[in-house]
Design a protein around this motif. Structure first.
Motif, PDB file in Angstrom:
ATOM      1  N   ILE A   1      -6.428  -4.281  -7.138  1.00  0.00           N
ATOM      2  CA  ILE A   1      -7.289  -5.224  -6.152  1.00  0.00           C
ATOM      3  C   ILE A   1      -6.745  -5.548  -5.223  1.00  0.00           C
ATOM      4  O   ILE A   1      -5.162  -5.930  -5.320  1.00  0.00           O
ATOM      5  CB  ILE A   1      -7.632  -6.108  -7.380  1.00  0.00           C
ATOM      6  N   LYS A   2      -7.196  -5.023  -4.385  1.00  0.00           N
ATOM      7  CA  LYS A   2      -6.716  -5.383  -2.382  1.00  0.00           C
ATOM      8  C   LYS A   2      -6.627  -6.980  -2.283  1.00  0.00           C
ATOM      9  O   LYS A   2      -7.206  -7.903  -2.526  1.00  0.00           O
ATOM     10  CB  LYS A   2      -7.159  -4.999  -1.547  1.00  0.00           C
ATOM     11  N   PRO A   3      -4.936  -7.092  -2.152  1.00  0.00           N
ATOM     12  CA  PRO A   3      -4.325  -8.976  -1.887  1.00  0.00           C
ATOM     13  C   PRO A   3      -5.265  -8.907  -0.676  1.00  0.00           C
ATOM     14  O   PRO A   3      -5.703  -8.353  -0.019  1.00  0.00           O
ATOM     15  CB  PRO A   3      -2.967  -7.926  -1.596  1.00  0.00           C
ATOM     16  N   GLU A   4      -5.505 -10.017  -0.654  1.00  0.00           N
ATOM     17  CA  GLU A   4      -6.288 -10.991   0.435  1.00  0.00           C
ATOM     18  C   GLU A   4      -5.807 -10.826   1.463  1.00  0.00           C
ATOM     19  O   GLU A   4      -6.649 -10.628   2.577  1.00  0.00           O
ATOM     20  CB  GLU A   4      -6.335 -12.253  -0.203  1.00  0.00           C
TER      21      GLU A   4
ATOM     22  N   TYR B   1      -4.716  -8.419   2.935  1.00  0.00           N
ATOM     23  CA  TYR B   1      -4.830  -6.473   3.907  1.00  0.00           C
ATOM     24  C   TYR B   1      -5.795  -6.583   3.864  1.00  0.00           C
ATOM     25  O   TYR B   1      -7.398  -7.289   3.423  1.00  0.00           O
ATOM     26  CB  TYR B   1      -4.194  -5.940   2.590  1.00  0.00           C
ATOM     27  N   ASP B   2      -6.068  -6.344   5.575  1.00  0.00           N
ATOM     28  CA  ASP B   2      -7.543  -6.058   5.984  1.00  0.00           C
ATOM     29  C   ASP B   2      -7.599  -4.911   5.522  1.00  0.00           C
ATOM     30  O   ASP B   2      -7.922  -3.798   5.977  1.00  0.00           O
ATOM     31  CB  ASP B   2      -6.989  -6.432   7.455  1.00  0.00           C
ATOM     32  N   SER B   3      -9.075  -4.505   4.782  1.00  0.00           N
ATOM     33  CA  SER B   3      -9.260  -3.404   3.955  1.00  0.00           C
ATOM     34  C   SER B   3     -10.819  -3.510   3.624  1.00  0.00           C
ATOM     35  O   SER B   3     -11.016  -4.317   2.706  1.00  0.00           O
ATOM     36  CB  SER B   3      -8.523  -2.729   3.102  1.00  0.00           C
ATOM     37  N   PRO B   4     -11.581  -2.994   4.137  1.00  0.00           N
ATOM     38  CA  PRO B   4     -12.523  -2.438   3.797  1.00  0.00           C
ATOM     39  C   PRO B   4     -12.951  -2.053   1.957  1.00  0.00           C
ATOM     40  O   PRO B   4     -14.180  -2.434   1.150  1.00  0.00           O
ATOM     41  CB  PRO B   4     -14.009  -1.629   4.289  1.00  0.00           C
ATOM     42  N   ASP B   5     -12.130  -1.565   1.076  1.00  0.00           N
ATOM     43  CA  ASP B   5     -12.064  -0.709  -0.066  1.00  0.00           C
ATOM     44  C   ASP B   5     -11.478  -2.561  -0.813  1.00  0.00           C
ATOM     45  O   ASP B   5     -10.755  -3.900  -0.783  1.00  0.00           O
ATOM     46  CB  ASP B   5     -10.970  -0.470  -0.053  1.00  0.00           C
TER      47      ASP B   5
ATOM     48  N   PRO C   1       1.005  -0.969   0.031  1.00  0.00           N
ATOM     49  CA  PRO C   1      -0.341   0.086  -0.137  1.00  0.00           C
ATOM     50  C   PRO C   1       1.374   1.288   0.337  1.00  0.00           C
ATOM     51  O   PRO C   1       1.660   1.591   0.824  1.00  0.00           O
ATOM     52  CB  PRO C   1      -0.535  -0.188   1.376  1.00  0.00           C
ATOM     53  N   LEU C   2       0.626   2.167  -0.830  1.00  0.00           N
ATOM     54  CA  LEU C   2       1.449   3.283  -0.667  1.00  0.00           C
ATOM     55  C   LEU C   2       1.368   4.436   0.468  1.00  0.00           C
ATOM     56  O   LEU C   2       2.290   5.077   1.113  1.00  0.00           O
ATOM     57  CB  LEU C   2       0.276   4.540  -2.356  1.00  0.00           C
ATOM     58  N   SER C   3       0.470   3.795   1.078  1.00  0.00           N
ATOM     59  CA  SER C   3       0.102   4.779   2.229  1.00  0.00           C
ATOM     60  C   SER C   3       1.514   3.735   3.146  1.00  0.00           C
ATOM     61  O   SER C   3       1.682   4.618   4.069  1.00  0.00           O
ATOM     62  CB  SER C   3      -1.166   4.935   2.929  1.00  0.00           C
ATOM     63  N   GLU C   4       0.930   2.621   3.977  1.00  0.00           N
ATOM     64  CA  GLU C   4       2.184   2.200   3.999  1.00  0.00           C
ATOM     65  C   GLU C   4       3.962   2.735   3.723  1.00  0.00           C
ATOM     66  O   GLU C   4       4.357   3.095   4.629  1.00  0.00           O
ATOM     67  CB  GLU C   4       2.677   0.998   4.394  1.00  0.00           C
ATOM     68  N   ARG C   5       4.369   2.900   2.554  1.00  0.00           N
ATOM     69  CA  ARG C   5       5.412   3.147   2.346  1.00  0.00           C
ATOM     70  C   ARG C   5       5.537   4.327   2.199  1.00  0.00           C
ATOM     71  O   ARG C   5       6.947   4.861   2.987  1.00  0.00           O
ATOM     72  CB  ARG C   5       5.293   3.146   0.299  1.00  0.00           C
TER      73      ARG C   5
END
Length: 639
Positions: free
Chosen positions: A562-565, A567-571, A521-525
């Protein structure tokens, strides 16, 4: 009469001890202290030993005189590391305040040289920097800030480029990096490098403290460094002449005395060594077609001429058997590989290691199974690597191997090529262009060891997903705060590789999947690279974290995916960046064949060298009880 008998027996046993030792005769090249003289005279166990250190190849330059004043001079203040954007404008202000007739050029006007190239290597950045210095009539260079094991040589490079064309210089360093600056300069032909030392860690001081320290502590040192003449004593103390035959004895003493002397001379890592006597080193030399004085490599960072004799000496010290000599020669060559070695000075403490491919690894019983790096043969080669980094390359702890918390011991392993054959994948050396029965050794480095992953599924895609998650987490430096892409070595045990091979018919197929799936995720980076940037604080710069995130979005290829499985995200989709690039990851099948393990090791690059065996290899090995090499070719192994 009884006393005479005792005396004669004493003399007899003393003579027996004398001739039972290895070359205790000592000539004028030996260094014998009072204790070792006593040992020699009493017939105590003693060893005449040779030096393990290669000799430097870079001739020192005659440095230009320092300036008599800064007034009326053109001064270049350059460098990009550790808060230089704050210290360097303040240095310019101080120069103009105290020397109003001076002219000051900053980085954007004159540039920087980068690391000084090894002898015989052309680097355009250095050449362009020197050309600009001459065109702009620069009289002195101030460079900085050296605050880590990699940035210090980089910033010293601008000083070296200046000194080599007759321009005085000074490097700004944090405590602990002064020795590295001096040693880097000496290795590149500049005997005396003047250093202005900052009193602490640049990135942890506030702007107010940075400016205060620049004015009160750095500034007087900078003026002194550029104006105080270099004395003959300074130059002489930095230079030590090499002389004599490489095979000359340099010390004689007992086992304990030899170890104490080698530790004092920084010829060992502090652990006990096998005394490198002429006889032991000569026995190593039987297992190579190299002449004793033939150059194997000129190894950075000290640019030392490493002969086959030096390789053999360090092999003896490490406890390597004579038949390991061809492996050690190839490993010595591999240590010069740029992708392998460029990380070694870092405070982040990349750990050097190596692995073997080919039949000679099996013949020499270099282990590839459970507990492999702790097997005797593997440990001896790892120990040689440790000693070679010091004695052949010129890396020393607290001088130019700057690991903040230190380094574990280097290690060695082999790939399980029989397992590769069973699975249907090519071993490493074949994938990079060698023949199956070629023998190779590869030097690499890692930022971690252990902490492996144990897949507990028989679904190959799920295992690959776990690997992609592991890869995206194991970037360069903790939290992935360093470069976006990094080299990695991934170790797979045979059970895991066998399941993966059901879906991925080759390692290249597996790599293709992982490149696409290993995203972060860009936000983590952005959070990691902003607040834990290894090159200095970003939160005191011109951009807030939201703006910096936009910068990374543009420069690091962020896209909605697509969100990798995992990662815990509602998106359903999130903005991610890739963390894996083709050609920067190597996969080895190795380790415990009864265990489901994957070890992802981010680190430095690779240097692979072919192992050249002497013409009479089978004859020599037969003398030592080995079967012929052809029996260890993968095609001849029955399972």
């Amino acid at each position: 009469m009884k006393q005479w008998i005792i005396l004669l027996l004493s003399i007899f046993f003393s003579i027996g001890n004398l001739f039972g030792q290895e070359r205790i005769v000592c000539d004028e090249t030996c260094e014998i202290g009072a204790d070792t003289k006593s040992a020699a005279m009493t017939g105590a166990a003693g060893y005449a030993v040779v030096s393990p250190v290669g000799r430097g190849t870079v001739d020192p330059i005659q440095q230009a005189p320092r300036l008599n004043t800064l007034n009326g001079k053109t001064i270049a203040v350059v460098g990009v590391s550790f808060m230089s954007r704050m210290t360097h404008p303040e240095i310019k202000r101080l120069i103009m305040k105290h020397y109003p007739d001076a002219r000051v050029l900053l980085l954007d006007e004159v540039g920087t040289a980068g690391p000084y190239p090894a002898p015989g290597i052309t680097r355009r950045a250095k050449d362009d920097f020197q050309q600009r210095l001459l065109e702009m009539k620069v009289d002195a260079v101030i460079s900085g800030n050296g605050g880590c094991g990699l940035c210090t040589p980089k910033e010293v490079g601008s000083c070296l480029a200046a000194e080599h064309i007759g321009i005085p210089s000074v490097i700004i360093c944090a405590p602990g990096f002064t020795n590295q600056a001096h040693y880097t300069s000496l290795n590149n032909g500049v005997p005396v490098m003047r250093v202005a030392e900052y009193p602490g860690a640049f990135a942890l001081d506030s702007e107010e403290v940075l400016l205060k320290n620049t004015r009160e502590i750095l500034w007087p040192q900078i003026v002194d460094a550029l104006t105080r003449p270099i004395t003959a004593e300074e130059t002489a103390s930095a230079l030590k002449a090499d002389h004599g035959d490489l095979r000359d004895d340099v010390f004689f003493g007992t086992l304990e005395e030899v170890n104490a002397y080698f530790t004092e001379m920084k010829w060992t890592d502090g652990l006990p060594i096998i005394p490198p006597t002429f006889e032991r080193v000569s026995e190593m030399m039987r297992f190579t077609d190299y002449g004793w004085d033939e150059t194997v490599a000129v190894l950075p960072i000290a640019h030392r001429n490493t002969t086959a004799w030096h390789v053999a000496v360090n092999g003896v010290m490490a406890g390597c058997k004579p038949e390991m000599m061809p492996v050690l020669i190839a490993l010595a060559k591999a240590l010069g590989g740029p992708d392998f070695r460029r990380t070694l000075a870092s405070t982040h403490a990349w750990i050097p290691f190596c692995w073997l491919n080919g039949p000679v690894a099996r013949q020499l019983v270099i282990d590839n199974g459970q507990g492999k790096i702790n097997e005797v043969a593997n440990m001896a080669i790892g120990r040689f690597m440790n000693l070679a980094l010091m004695n052949l390359c010129g890396y020393y702890i607290k001088q130019d191997r700057m690991g903040t918390f230190g380094y574990p011991m280097s290690w060695c392993m082999a790939e399980d090529e029989a397992a590769c054959r069973r699975i249907g994948w090519q071993p490493y050396h074949v994938r990079v262009g060698y023949q199956m029965d070629d023998n190779t050794i590869t030097a690499a480095s890692t930022l971690l060891w252990g902490n492996n992953m144990a897949p507990s599924t028989t679904d190959p895609k799920r295992i690959a997903q776990l690997m992609a998650w592991d890869i995206s987490e194991r970037c360069q430096f903790a939290l992935g705060s360093g470069r976006q892409f990094t080299f990695r070595t991934i170790l797979l045990t045979e059970p895991v590789a066998r399941i993966l091979a059901q879906r991925y018919t080759s390692i290249e197929d597996l790599e293709d999947y992982l490149i696409g799936a290993s995203r972060r995720p860009l936000s983590e980076r952005a959070f990691a690279n902003y607040y834990a940037n290894p090159g200095g604080a970003k939160d005191r710069g011109e951009h807030n974290i939201r703006q910096y995130t936009g910068h990374l979005r543009r420069t690091e290829g962020a896209t909605m995916t697509i969100k990798p499985e995992w990662y815990d995200s509602p998106d359903a989709t999130i903005e991610t960046i890739p963390t894996m690039q083709r050609g920067m990851t190597q996969f080895l099948i190795t380790g415990d064949a009864a265990r489901n393990k994957v070890q992802t090791m981010p680190g430095g690059g690779y240097s692979t060298v072919k192992i050249e065996l002497p013409h009479n290899w089978d004859e020599l090995m037969s003398e030592r009880g080995y079967q012929p090499l052809y029996e260890f070719k993968i095609s001849n192994i029955n399972e």
